[in-house]
Design a protein around this motif. Structure first.
Motif, PDB file in Angstrom:
ATOM      1  N   LEU A 143      12.883  31.056  61.866  1.00  0.00           N
ATOM      2  CA  LEU A 143      11.615  30.328  61.820  1.00  0.00           C
ATOM      3  C   LEU A 143      10.492  31.233  61.313  1.00  0.00           C
ATOM      4  CD1 LEU A 143      11.849  28.281  65.155  1.00  0.00           C
ATOM      5  CD2 LEU A 143      11.883  27.361  62.815  1.00  0.00           C
ATOM      6  N   PHE A 144      10.460  32.478  61.772  1.00  0.00           N
ATOM      7  CA  PHE A 144       9.495  33.439  61.249  1.00  0.00           C
ATOM      8  C   PHE A 144       9.689  33.615  59.741  1.00  0.00           C
ATOM      9  CE2 PHE A 144       8.909  35.362  65.620  1.00  0.00           C
ATOM     10  CZ  PHE A 144       7.549  35.125  65.687  1.00  0.00           C
ATOM     11  N   TYR A 145      10.950  33.733  59.341  1.00  0.00           N
ATOM     12  CA  TYR A 145      11.297  33.950  57.932  1.00  0.00           C
ATOM     13  C   TYR A 145      10.764  32.821  57.047  1.00  0.00           C
ATOM     14  CZ  TYR A 145      14.485  34.411  53.886  1.00  0.00           C
ATOM     15  OH  TYR A 145      15.021  34.527  52.631  1.00  0.00           O
ATOM     16  N   TRP A 146      11.029  31.584  57.414  1.00  0.00           N
ATOM     17  CA  TRP A 146      10.599  30.460  56.581  1.00  0.00           C
ATOM     18  C   TRP A 146       9.089  30.240  56.646  1.00  0.00           C
ATOM     19  CZ3 TRP A 146      13.332  28.815  52.765  1.00  0.00           C
ATOM     20  CH2 TRP A 146      14.724  28.906  52.795  1.00  0.00           C
ATOM     21  N   THR A 147       8.489  30.553  57.794  1.00  0.00           N
ATOM     22  CA  THR A 147       7.027  30.464  57.883  1.00  0.00           C
ATOM     23  C   THR A 147       6.375  31.458  56.930  1.00  0.00           C
ATOM     24  OG1 THR A 147       7.142  29.806  60.222  1.00  0.00           O
ATOM     25  CG2 THR A 147       5.036  30.653  59.423  1.00  0.00           C
ATOM     26  N   ALA A 148       6.893  32.685  56.914  1.00  0.00           N
ATOM     27  CA  ALA A 148       6.362  33.702  56.005  1.00  0.00           C
ATOM     28  C   ALA A 148       6.541  33.276  54.556  1.00  0.00           C
ATOM     29  CB  ALA A 148       7.046  35.045  56.257  1.00  0.00           C
ATOM     30  N   ILE A 149       7.692  32.717  54.223  1.00  0.00           N
ATOM     31  CA  ILE A 149       7.951  32.293  52.852  1.00  0.00           C
ATOM     32  C   ILE A 149       6.985  31.187  52.433  1.00  0.00           C
ATOM     33  CG2 ILE A 149       9.621  31.051  51.415  1.00  0.00           C
ATOM     34  CD1 ILE A 149      11.807  32.717  52.689  1.00  0.00           C
ATOM     35  N   LEU A 150       6.754  30.219  53.319  1.00  0.00           N
ATOM     36  CA  LEU A 150       5.816  29.137  52.996  1.00  0.00           C
ATOM     37  C   LEU A 150       4.425  29.691  52.713  1.00  0.00           C
ATOM     38  CD1 LEU A 150       4.979  26.178  52.737  1.00  0.00           C
ATOM     39  CD2 LEU A 150       4.739  26.106  55.235  1.00  0.00           C
ATOM     40  N   VAL A 151       3.966  30.615  53.542  1.00  0.00           N
ATOM     41  CA  VAL A 151       2.627  31.181  53.346  1.00  0.00           C
ATOM     42  C   VAL A 151       2.574  31.991  52.055  1.00  0.00           C
ATOM     43  CG1 VAL A 151       0.826  32.638  54.333  1.00  0.00           C
ATOM     44  CG2 VAL A 151       2.210  31.209  55.832  1.00  0.00           C
ATOM     45  N   THR A 152       3.667  32.705  51.711  1.00  0.00           N
ATOM     46  CA  THR A 152       3.652  33.473  50.459  1.00  0.00           C
ATOM     47  C   THR A 152       3.499  32.561  49.245  1.00  0.00           C
ATOM     48  OG1 THR A 152       6.072  33.462  50.159  1.00  0.00           O
ATOM     49  CG2 THR A 152       5.122  35.284  51.424  1.00  0.00           C
ATOM     50  N   PHE A 153       4.098  31.372  49.297  1.00  0.00           N
ATOM     51  CA  PHE A 153       3.973  30.443  48.171  1.00  0.00           C
ATOM     52  C   PHE A 153       2.554  29.891  48.059  1.00  0.00           C
ATOM     53  CE2 PHE A 153       8.674  30.171  48.224  1.00  0.00           C
ATOM     54  CZ  PHE A 153       8.899  30.313  46.869  1.00  0.00           C
ATOM     55  N   ALA A 154       1.961  29.535  49.191  1.00  0.00           N
ATOM     56  CA  ALA A 154       0.586  29.037  49.164  1.00  0.00           C
ATOM     57  C   ALA A 154      -0.368  30.140  48.711  1.00  0.00           C
ATOM     58  CB  ALA A 154       0.186  28.522  50.549  1.00  0.00           C
ATOM     59  N   LEU A 155      -0.156  31.358  49.222  1.00  0.00           N
ATOM     60  CA  LEU A 155      -0.983  32.504  48.830  1.00  0.00           C
ATOM     61  C   LEU A 155      -0.819  32.810  47.353  1.00  0.00           C
ATOM     62  CD1 LEU A 155      -2.692  35.054  49.257  1.00  0.00           C
ATOM     63  CD2 LEU A 155      -0.615  36.204  50.100  1.00  0.00           C
ATOM     64  N   GLY A 156       0.419  32.819  46.876  1.00  0.00           N
ATOM     65  CA  GLY A 156       0.667  33.128  45.472  1.00  0.00           C
ATOM     66  C   GLY A 156       0.031  32.124  44.530  1.00  0.00           C
ATOM     67  N   THR A 157       0.053  30.861  44.921  1.00  0.00           N
ATOM     68  CA  THR A 157      -0.591  29.829  44.097  1.00  0.00           C
ATOM     69  C   THR A 157      -2.092  30.072  44.007  1.00  0.00           C
ATOM     70  OG1 THR A 157       1.080  28.195  44.733  1.00  0.00           O
ATOM     71  CG2 THR A 157      -0.977  27.357  43.824  1.00  0.00           C
ATOM     72  N   ALA A 158      -2.705  30.322  45.165  1.00  0.00           N
ATOM     73  CA  ALA A 158      -4.152  30.556  45.189  1.00  0.00           C
ATOM     74  C   ALA A 158      -4.514  31.817  44.413  1.00  0.00           C
ATOM     75  CB  ALA A 158      -4.632  30.660  46.635  1.00  0.00           C
ATOM     76  N   ALA A 159      -3.767  32.901  44.627  1.00  0.00           N
ATOM     77  CA  ALA A 159      -4.069  34.168  43.954  1.00  0.00           C
ATOM     78  C   ALA A 159      -3.846  34.058  42.451  1.00  0.00           C
ATOM     79  CB  ALA A 159      -3.209  35.286  44.540  1.00  0.00           C
ATOM     80  N   GLY A 160      -2.762  33.383  42.050  1.00  0.00           N
ATOM     81  CA  GLY A 160      -2.485  33.227  40.629  1.00  0.00           C
ATOM     82  C   GLY A 160      -3.560  32.430  39.916  1.00  0.00           C
ATOM     83  N   ASP A 161      -3.968  31.312  40.518  1.00  0.00           N
ATOM     84  CA  ASP A 161      -5.026  30.489  39.920  1.00  0.00           C
ATOM     85  C   ASP A 161      -6.364  31.220  39.928  1.00  0.00           C
ATOM     86  OD1 ASP A 161      -3.192  28.501  39.502  1.00  0.00           O
ATOM     87  OD2 ASP A 161      -3.831  27.249  41.187  1.00  0.00           O
ATOM     88  N   LEU A 162      -6.607  31.988  40.982  1.00  0.00           N
ATOM     89  CA  LEU A 162      -7.860  32.741  41.076  1.00  0.00           C
ATOM     90  C   LEU A 162      -7.978  33.745  39.934  1.00  0.00           C
ATOM     91  CD1 LEU A 162     -10.402  33.605  42.747  1.00  0.00           C
ATOM     92  CD2 LEU A 162      -8.896  35.247  43.906  1.00  0.00           C
ATOM     93  N   VAL A 163      -6.902  34.497  39.698  1.00  0.00           N
ATOM     94  CA  VAL A 163      -6.923  35.526  38.654  1.00  0.00           C
ATOM     95  C   VAL A 163      -6.959  34.896  37.267  1.00  0.00           C
ATOM     96  CG1 VAL A 163      -5.577  37.371  37.590  1.00  0.00           C
ATOM     97  CG2 VAL A 163      -5.802  37.269  40.076  1.00  0.00           C
ATOM     98  N   ALA A 164      -6.129  33.884  37.044  1.00  0.00           N
ATOM     99  CA  ALA A 164      -6.013  33.292  35.707  1.00  0.00           C
ATOM    100  C   ALA A 164      -7.218  32.436  35.340  1.00  0.00           C
ATOM    101  CB  ALA A 164      -4.732  32.457  35.616  1.00  0.00           C
TER     102      ALA A 164
END
Length: 263
Positions: A143-164
């Motif tokens: 459960l910790f593993y999948w929670t971390a993965i979900l947050v990494t995807f949301a974070l990556g989307t925000a960070a990618g759009d922010l930079v680009a």
């Protein structure tokens, strides 16, 4: 970036649910992040579902597949990677809803998801004493593993759009930036013997904005700095590649289990 794995004899059944971290792992992960970006756009715009309906549909599918993943007693390639794909799409939609529906600035989303991910890692480490993906031996750790993965995807989307977009770097330059950061992480791990667990999670986080930037570069029209290939063709191309690689992993897993049973 491959980290040490437990021997077949010492490996509990729960650990078998987490794939070995190999080049194929990173290829599927990168393409999954791209499909997450383009797949969300395909459902939202091309099929006309709209952001709310797309989020609900993806959320329901993710809940069903994740329940099956948590119930399984061993690593099943198609089930594991189906969850990664759905988490990728859903994580993208979480950020899109914050940006488009609630008008939360990308810089705020990036900071919030960064803080949330750090909190997940702190609680996970204090509770389980390790963040290693080779020690996912209980339901709580998974459960910790999948929670971390979900947050990494949301974070990556925000960070990618922010930079680009907000920083005006453009999709191609953002692609090179995140690719360079991943290469730098690999260099520190391989040559300078940096902590393998930290290197894994840094690379895992960075592949999300890398995939998002690649997806936008391929699908966005030329006027927006993209190549104008469209989300349909891009999704088909990457999905075919993912299916081929997951099929290869499934065959390899089946052969490994047959050998283990025979011995």
């Amino acid at each position: 970036m491959t980290t040490p794995s437990l021997s077949a004899e010492s490996r509990p059944s729960w650990t078998n649910k987490v794939p070995e971290v190999t080049l194929v792992f990173w290829l599927i992960k990168m393409m999954s992040t791209t499909v997450g970006e383009t797949g969300a756009d395909f459902l939202n715009f091309n099929l006309g579902f709209g952001l709310t309906a797309t989020s609900l549909l993806t959320g329901i599918l993710l809940a069903l597949f994740l329940a099956a993943q948590l119930k399984a007693k061993r690593y099943i390639p198609w089930l594991y990677w189906s969850n990664v794909l759905l988490v990728s799409v859903f994580g993208t939609l979480v950020t899109d809803n914050l940006t488009d529906q609630l008008h939360v600035p990308l810089i705020d989303s990036t900071l919030v998801f960064s803080t949330l991910l750090i909190a997940v890692f702190i609680v996970w480490k204090r509770t389980e004493r390790t963040l290693s993906i080779h020690s996912i031996t209980t339901l709580r750790r998974e459960l910790f593993y999948w929670t971390a993965i979900l947050v990494t995807f949301a974070l990556g989307t925000a960070a990618g759009d922010l930079v680009a977009e907000d920083f005006g770097l453009g999709y191609l330059h953002a692609l090179f930036l995140f690719g360079s950061l991943i290469a730098l992480t690999a260099f520190f791990w391989f040559f300078l013997k940096a902590n393998a667990i930290a290197a894994f999670w840094i690379a895992y986080i960075l592949t999300r904005p890398l995939g998002a930037s690649l997806g936008d570069l391929l699908t966005q029209p030329g006027a927006n700095g993209g190549l104008g290939l469209g989300s349909t063709g891009t999704n088909v191309l990457f999905m075919c590649a993912i299916i081929a690689l997951v099929s290869y992993l499934s065959r390899r897993e089946k052969r490994a289990r047959a050998l283990e049973t025979a011995s």
